[in-house]
Design an enzyme around this catalytic site. Structure first.
Site, short mmCIF file in Angstrom:
data_model
loop_
_atom_site.label_atom_id
_atom_site.label_comp_id
_atom_site.label_asym_id
_atom_site.label_seq_id
_atom_site.Cartn_x
_atom_site.Cartn_y
_atom_site.Cartn_z
CG ASN A 100 31.35 -18.06 -4.95
OD1 ASN A 100 31.09 -16.87 -5.09
ND2 ASN A 100 32.37 -18.63 -5.55
CG ASP A 101 31.82 -13.09 -1.39
OD1 ASP A 101 32.09 -13.39 -0.22
OD2 ASP A 101 32.16 -12.01 -1.92
CB ILE A 102 25.92 -15.03 1.03
CG1 ILE A 102 25.42 -15.66 -0.26
CG2 ILE A 102 24.79 -14.34 1.77
CD1 ILE A 102 24.55 -16.85 -0.05
#
Length: 105
Positions: A100-102
């Site tokens: 959830n943190d690309i």
């Protein structure tokens, strides 16, 4: 090795608690497009992530370099990076992990 430093307002114990979850997930991720993770430590309310060093640097560094020199990224390369990213996300999903943190760096 490379060390990524993440400053936080959390105390070292909370950082360790949160990041220990990532240890379990990262240990099962082996893919050519996922940076190898070796571990982490905390100090002075910062998280230090130890990972494989790549001599060409990060995608973030490359993007900033092109932006600074006002040159465009090669379309063929961008398409390849996009394909690699999608394959890696697919691999992670098959392992039961949702990222959830690309970001490029």
């Amino acid at each position: 090795f490379a060390i990524k430093i993440i400053k936080t307002t959390l105390n070292d114990d909370l950082i360790k608690l949160e990041h220990s979850k990532g240890d379990l997930l990262s240990s099962k991720l082996i893919d050519k497009n996922i940076v190898e993770y070796f571990g982490y430590f905390t100090a002075n309310s910062s998280l230090y992530i130890i990972m494989r060093f790549y001599k060409n640097g990060s995608l973030d560094k490359l993007i900033k370099s092109h932006k600074q020199s006002q040159t465009q990224l090669d379309e063929k390369s961008v398409l390849k990076w996009s394909e690699d990213l999608i394959q890696s996300l697919n691999y992670m999903a098959r392992q039961g992990i949702i990222h959830n943190d690309i970001k490029p760096g």
